[in-house]
Every structure is written in C-alpha cells, then in structure tokens.
Design an enzyme around this catalytic site. Structure first.
Site, PDB file in Angstrom:
ATOM      1  N   LYS A  31     -15.563  -2.947  -1.862  1.00  0.00           N
ATOM      2  CA  LYS A  31     -14.871  -1.660  -1.750  1.00  0.00           C
ATOM      3  C   LYS A  31     -13.390  -1.928  -1.520  1.00  0.00           C
ATOM      4  CE  LYS A  31     -13.366   1.228   1.360  1.00  0.00           C
ATOM      5  NZ  LYS A  31     -12.271   1.854   0.606  1.00  0.00           N
ATOM      6  N   GLU A  48       1.557  -2.834  16.615  1.00  0.00           N
ATOM      7  CA  GLU A  48       1.862  -3.093  15.211  1.00  0.00           C
ATOM      8  C   GLU A  48       2.433  -1.830  14.567  1.00  0.00           C
ATOM      9  OE1 GLU A  48      -1.437  -3.764  12.434  1.00  0.00           O
ATOM     10  OE2 GLU A  48      -0.340  -5.516  11.730  1.00  0.00           O
ATOM     11  N   CYS A 105       0.524  -8.332   7.055  1.00  0.00           N
ATOM     12  CA  CYS A 105      -0.086  -8.606   8.364  1.00  0.00           C
ATOM     13  C   CYS A 105       0.701  -9.702   9.068  1.00  0.00           C
ATOM     14  CB  CYS A 105      -1.533  -8.976   8.202  1.00  0.00           C
ATOM     15  SG  CYS A 105      -1.776 -10.171   6.910  1.00  0.00           S
TER      16      CYS A 105
HETATM   17  P1  NAP Z   1      -7.654   0.141   7.329  1.00  0.00           P
HETATM   18  O1  NAP Z   1      -7.433   1.585   7.457  1.00  0.00           O
HETATM   19  O2  NAP Z   1      -8.437  -0.553   8.366  1.00  0.00           O
HETATM   20  O3  NAP Z   1      -8.347  -0.046   5.887  1.00  0.00           O
HETATM   21  C1  NAP Z   1      -8.805  -1.281   5.418  1.00  0.00           C
HETATM   22  C2  NAP Z   1     -10.034  -1.055   4.556  1.00  0.00           C
HETATM   23  O4  NAP Z   1     -11.092  -0.538   5.354  1.00  0.00           O
HETATM   24  C3  NAP Z   1      -9.819  -0.043   3.440  1.00  0.00           C
HETATM   25  O5  NAP Z   1     -10.559  -0.425   2.311  1.00  0.00           O
HETATM   26  C4  NAP Z   1     -10.382   1.224   4.051  1.00  0.00           C
HETATM   27  O6  NAP Z   1     -10.776   2.184   3.121  1.00  0.00           O
HETATM   28  C5  NAP Z   1     -11.577   0.665   4.798  1.00  0.00           C
HETATM   29  N1  NAP Z   1     -12.103   1.539   5.846  1.00  0.00           N
HETATM   30  C6  NAP Z   1     -11.463   2.558   6.498  1.00  0.00           C
HETATM   31  N2  NAP Z   1     -12.306   3.120   7.391  1.00  0.00           N
HETATM   32  C7  NAP Z   1     -13.486   2.467   7.306  1.00  0.00           C
HETATM   33  C8  NAP Z   1     -14.738   2.579   7.979  1.00  0.00           C
HETATM   34  N3  NAP Z   1     -14.951   3.492   8.921  1.00  0.00           N
HETATM   35  N4  NAP Z   1     -15.735   1.730   7.646  1.00  0.00           N
HETATM   36  C9  NAP Z   1     -15.546   0.783   6.710  1.00  0.00           C
HETATM   37  N5  NAP Z   1     -14.385   0.627   6.029  1.00  0.00           N
HETATM   38  C10 NAP Z   1     -13.362   1.446   6.331  1.00  0.00           C
HETATM   39  O7  NAP Z   1      -6.317  -0.662   7.200  1.00  0.00           O
HETATM   40  P2  NAP Z   1      -5.055  -0.296   6.329  1.00  0.00           P
HETATM   41  O8  NAP Z   1      -4.348   0.783   7.037  1.00  0.00           O
HETATM   42  O9  NAP Z   1      -5.438  -0.067   4.936  1.00  0.00           O
HETATM   43  O10 NAP Z   1      -4.277  -1.697   6.349  1.00  0.00           O
HETATM   44  C11 NAP Z   1      -3.338  -2.040   7.324  1.00  0.00           C
HETATM   45  C12 NAP Z   1      -3.923  -2.989   8.358  1.00  0.00           C
HETATM   46  O11 NAP Z   1      -4.489  -4.145   7.762  1.00  0.00           O
HETATM   47  C13 NAP Z   1      -2.888  -3.501   9.324  1.00  0.00           C
HETATM   48  O12 NAP Z   1      -3.355  -3.397  10.636  1.00  0.00           O
HETATM   49  C14 NAP Z   1      -2.730  -4.964   8.932  1.00  0.00           C
HETATM   50  O13 NAP Z   1      -2.243  -5.801   9.917  1.00  0.00           O
HETATM   51  C15 NAP Z   1      -4.075  -5.305   8.482  1.00  0.00           C
HETATM   52  N6  NAP Z   1      -4.074  -6.469   7.612  1.00  0.00           N
HETATM   53  C16 NAP Z   1      -4.505  -7.665   8.119  1.00  0.00           C
HETATM   54  C17 NAP Z   1      -4.508  -8.820   7.340  1.00  0.00           C
HETATM   55  C18 NAP Z   1      -4.985 -10.137   7.892  1.00  0.00           C
HETATM   56  O14 NAP Z   1      -5.392 -10.979   7.126  1.00  0.00           O
HETATM   57  N7  NAP Z   1      -4.978 -10.348   9.189  1.00  0.00           N
HETATM   58  C19 NAP Z   1      -4.075  -8.737   6.017  1.00  0.00           C
HETATM   59  C20 NAP Z   1      -3.633  -7.510   5.525  1.00  0.00           C
HETATM   60  C21 NAP Z   1      -3.664  -6.388   6.343  1.00  0.00           C
HETATM   61  P3  NAP Z   1      -9.760   3.352   2.673  1.00  0.00           P
HETATM   62  O15 NAP Z   1      -8.669   2.727   1.926  1.00  0.00           O
HETATM   63  O16 NAP Z   1     -10.613   4.191   1.811  1.00  0.00           O
HETATM   64  O17 NAP Z   1      -9.296   4.026   3.932  1.00  0.00           O
END
Ligand code: NAP
Ligand code: MG
Length: 493
Positions: free
Chosen positions: A173, A383, A282
């Site tokens: 997904k 963050e 990130c």
């Molecule tokens: P996010 O809201 O957590 O979304 C990440 C993924 O999870 C998306 O595919 C999202 O789908 C899905 N998702 C959302 N709610 C969910 C649920 N209840 N159950 C299962 N999946 C769910 O994060 P984001 O806002 O897109 O990305 C930013 C974050 O990612 C930041 O905190 C960043 O630091 C972190 N990040 C970390 C790394 C690392 O390797 N450490 C790398 C990149 C990013 P939808 O798109 O449909 O909401």
C-alpha cells in the site's frame, strides 16, 4: 483523466468501491490523475493471490529469483528520467533529488539481485560426533508493505526487493499522495516477468487498506515507514497478532558544528540537510548545535546563503527548494513557526507561507531559520517535517552530544570538526542509527543498514544486508549421520 488502479494477481483492476481521489501536483495544485480507493475485500484478494504465488516462489532457487531483480534494475535504469519526472510532479522534490531517489532504487535492485547468490547461513561444528549443524534463511510468507510519500520509490525498493529475493510475496500500500510512481514501479515488476501474485498493489487510505493489512491473518509481517503515531498503532495491533513489524519513523536530526570546523563546509551540509526535499526527509537536519564561539559566524553565513535558494516547481532545474506535500502540511509547519516565536526563539529569516511570483498556487514555505533556541522548546524536540531549522548554542562537545541525544528520536546525526579525537568521541557517543563526520545528516547509501534508535524505530533496519533479517526466519538444521540416538548435552558429558 488518468486513472490509477490496483494490481492484484497479475492484473490491473478496479475496486468494488468505485471510488477515486485526485492526485495533486504540490507545486501548482494541478490534478495529475485519480487513484482508486480500495476496500478490505481488495486487500483480501491480494493476500489470497500472494499466498498462492508464494507457495511456488519459495521453491524457486534464490539465484533464479534474482534474475527478475536484475531485469527490474535494468528497467529502472532505462526509465530513470521518466520516473524522476513523475516523482517530482506528484511529490514535489526538485528534479536532481528525484533522479537521486530513482538511482537509490536502481542501486538497491542490483544490490539485492546480488543477494540471490549470497543469503549466507552458518555451518558450525556439532558438539556430537557424526553430526552436522547449519543455519539457513527461509522466507516468512506474505510481506505487507506500507510506505510514505516522501521517498515513494526508494523506500518501496528497500522493502519489496529484499522481500522478493528471499522468497516472500508482497502486498503493497503506497501513500495516497504518491500512487503514480508506485504504479510505474509495479509496471516494471510486471515487465520483468515476475510471476503473477508476487507483487500486489492495493491503493487506498491508511485507515481502510492499511488497517486491513495489519489485521489480515494472511499477512505475516508488516514493514512500515511513516509517522510515529501510525507506526506505534500498527505495532500494537500487529504485536497482539504476533506479527513481525519493522518500523522506520521520525527523526529530529542535528548537525553539530564545533569551533574547529570548516564553517563553509558545514554551511553546505546544513543547507542541503535542512532545506533539501523542503525539510521533508526523515533524515532532514532540523537542529544545528553550534559551539558558542562560532555561532555568529556560522549564522551569518547561513542567512547570507539562504537568500540564494530559489523556490519553485521542482521540474525547473534552477530551483533548489520545492513545495511541501500538501496544504495541511503547510499549515502545520506555519503553526510550528508560531510556536517557536511564542516560546521565545528568534526568527532570523523566512517564517511564512510563500505567495510571491505565483507560488501561492502551490504549497511553498520560505526556508526558515530560528536562533537562540533552547533544547526544551517544542521546535527543538518535535519533528516539523518542513524547511525549518533551529540553532542551539553549546559550550562543549559533551554538551553538544547531550543536546543531540536528548530527543525522543534517534535517526541521524552529524558533526563538523577537524579534530580526529573529538570525531571519534562523537562516533561513539551520538545515539543515532546513522552518524556522519564532516557531512550532513542525509546521504545514506543502500548497502549499509538504514534506521534509527529510540523512537525512530523498533530495532530493525531497511537496506543493507540487515534488510534480509526483516524478511526471513532462521532455520537451524541438524543432520545426525551416526546411526544411533545421540542426546545433546547428555550423552557427551
Ligand atoms: P504516515 O501518515 O504515518 O503515513 C505513512 C503510510 O502509512 C502511508 O501509506 C499512510 O497511508 C499509511 N497509514 C496512515 N494511517 C494508517 C493506519 N491507521 N494504518 C496503516 N497505515 C496507515 O506518515 P506520512 O505523514 O506520510 O510521512 C511522514 C513521516 O514519515 C514522518 O514522520 C517521517 O519522519 C517518516 N519517515 C520516516 C522514514 C524512516 O526511514 N525513518 C522515512 C521516510 C519518512 P495514507 O497515505 O493513505 O495516509
Ligand atoms: Mg499521514
């Protein structure tokens, strides 16, 4: 209007929901495509297909599985520019970084293809005569991948390639914001001839599709990259079902600049770290921890250089800072800037939504620097995921290390110094999964483990050989060729 569908059991298909949502270009609000919004039933169909496909895939010799990965690698390479253009259009990062990200996926594909001929186990002596002992890696089954929008192809490559080469099937997904590059990546798997059912793409929301994947008994492990909030909820639910989870989440990364540093070198690293990908990596640099004696000099250089950073559509080669992903992200960043000011930090530059020169049709935030930030302010701890940098001054390396480590995350850290002894002390004491000496906080290479300590993750790593650990179980095998019952620990003592 271009429609992005699901890919289940080797076929592009719609969902019974019939629902689509628009995919927007964050640089100008243009609708690029529409993406299908799937249901639990679609997840279930993908899982059933994956389970069947995995039954035969696990028996395909790993070097033969790797042949598909080599084809994927060459196709990615051939389409690098095309993929980078799509990536920049739907995600916003500047085209040079888009190309860099696609290169990361290419590198990962070649690297993991090589793992088809490695996946080493151990052979070890048995404690008994005429007995042989060894370990082998075995696939887990069906891997559920949930990925974010900020590195839509690199992160998908870090997860899908090791999953497949070790003999698993995949249900993926992608983030709702970046389905176009996901579709292109899956088309490449399809063109490489990967047998049907091994890679399944299910588009839709986190709450519907993501949750259904976490709860589905046919998915054996979840590999997730995204926010802490979502990651920790996934971990709770998957944990109760005894599923493995590999979680990569947030960061609050700092660059430390000591008084003996090459300041111009540090400025290059800070600007790329803080404002590259508009601060939405990130590994983005969101704090600079600087020795008080060089604080003014460093700050002056940063402020002077920031004026040269051109904002705009990332497809324009002269642009250095692209948009942020969406309107709500823009508002959240602006909210943090207000919080910083209320908490007493001094705003040096930026601090507002960019509206001049037509930028108001996209989601642009001016590169922002705060100084006189103290470690307990919210902008120094949480963050922000946007182009906002906080300067914190310290009196010593020890204090810098303490400030660096005193956040809930542990992804990346960097230090600029010309003193080898202090560099080694920092390497030892900085509590992050990635440490850079005389380089900024971003710059990971795919053949090393990627991930962080503390709140950033749960001990697993993406990329490098460490990625194999996420997608395999160890099997320990004993072969007794003595022809009699030999009881370990009993008959030999
Ligand atoms: P996010 O809201 O957590 O979304 C990440 C993924 O999870 C998306 O595919 C999202 O789908 C899905 N998702 C959302 N709610 C969910 C649920 N209840 N159950 C299962 N999946 C769910 O994060 P984001 O806002 O897109 O990305 C930013 C974050 O990612 C930041 O905190 C960043 O630091 C972190 N990040 C970390 C790394 C690392 O390797 N450490 C790398 C990149 C990013 P939808 O798109 O449909 O909401
Ligand atoms: Mg989200």
């Amino acid at each position: 209007m271009k429609k992005i569908l699901n890919y289940i059991n080797g076929e592009w298909c719609e969902s019974s929901t019939g629902k689509f949502v628009p995919v927007l270009n964050p640089a100008n609000g243009q609708v690029l495509a529409e993406v299908i919004q799937s249901s639990k039933e679609d997840v279930d169909r993908a899982v059933q297909a994956a389970k069947i496909a995995q039954k035969s895939w696990r028996l395909v010799p790993a070097p033969e599985r790797a042949e598909f990965l080599y084809k994927v690698a060459f196709l990615l390479k051939e389409r690098k520019e095309h993929l980078a253009q799509i990536l920049t259009s739907e995600m916003g990062k500047v085209i040079a970084e888009g190309r860099g990200e696609v290169q990361e996926a290419i590198d990962m594909a070649f690297y993991m293809a090589g793992e088809g001929r490695r996946q080493f186990g151990d052979t070890v002596p048995s404690e008994l005569r005429n007995k042989f002992a060894m370990t082998v890696r075995v696939p887990i089954g069906v891997a559920g991948l949930i990925t974010p929008w900020n590195f839509p192809i690199a992160i998908a490559s870090w997860k899908s390639l090791p999953a497949l080469v070790t003999g698993n099937a995949v249900v993926w997904k992608p983030a709702t914001e970046t389905p176009m590059v996901a579709e292109e990546f899956v088309k490449i798997y399809e063109e490489a001839g990967l047998p049907k059912g091994l890679i399944n793409l299910v588009n839709g929301s986190g709450s519907e599709v993501g949750n259904a994947m976490v709860d589905h008994p046919g998915i054996d492990l979840i590999s997730f990259t995204g926010s802490n909030e979502v990651g920790s909820a996934i971990n709770g639910r998957a944990g109760a079902l005894l599923k493995r989870t590999s979680l990569e989440m947030g960061g609050k990364n700092a660059i430390t600049v000591l008084e003996d540093a090459d300041l111009d070198l540090a400025v290059d690293g800070i600007l790329f770290g803080a404002f590259g990908t508009s601060g939405q990596r990130c590994t983005a640099t969101s704090r600079v921890i600087v020795h008080e004696s060089v604080k003014e000099a460093l700050t002056a250089k940063l402020v002077a250089r920031i004026g040269e950073m051109k904002l705009g559509n990332g497809l324009d080669e002269s642009v250095v800072v692209g948009p942020v992903i969406n309107r709500s992200s823009l508002e959240r960043i602006d909210e943090y800037v207000k919080i910083g000011q209320e908490d007493g930090a001094k705003l040096l530059t930026g601090g507002k939504i960019a509206t001049e020169n037509g930028l108001d049709s996209g989601n642009f935030y001016l590169p922002t620097i705060f100084t006189d930030v103290t470690p307990n302010m919210r902008i120094a701890k949480e963050e922000i995921f946007g182009p906002v940098l906080s300067i914190i001054s310290v009196k010593s390396l020890d204090e810098a290390v303490e400030v660096n480590n005193n956040v809930e995350f542990g992804l990346s850290s960097a230090i600029y110094t010309s003193d080898i002894n202090r560099a080694f002390q920092a390497m030892r004491d900085l509590d992050t999964g990635l440490v850079y000496i005389n380089a900024g906080t971003s710059g990971a290479e795919i053949h090393l483990p990627f991930g962080g300590t503390k709140g950033t993750g749960n001990g697993h790593r993406d990329s490098g050989v460490a990625a194999l650990d996420v997608y395999t179980e160890w099997k320990s095998i004993y072969v007794d060729f003595s022809g009699k019952l030999q009881r370990a620990q009993i008959d030999n003592y």
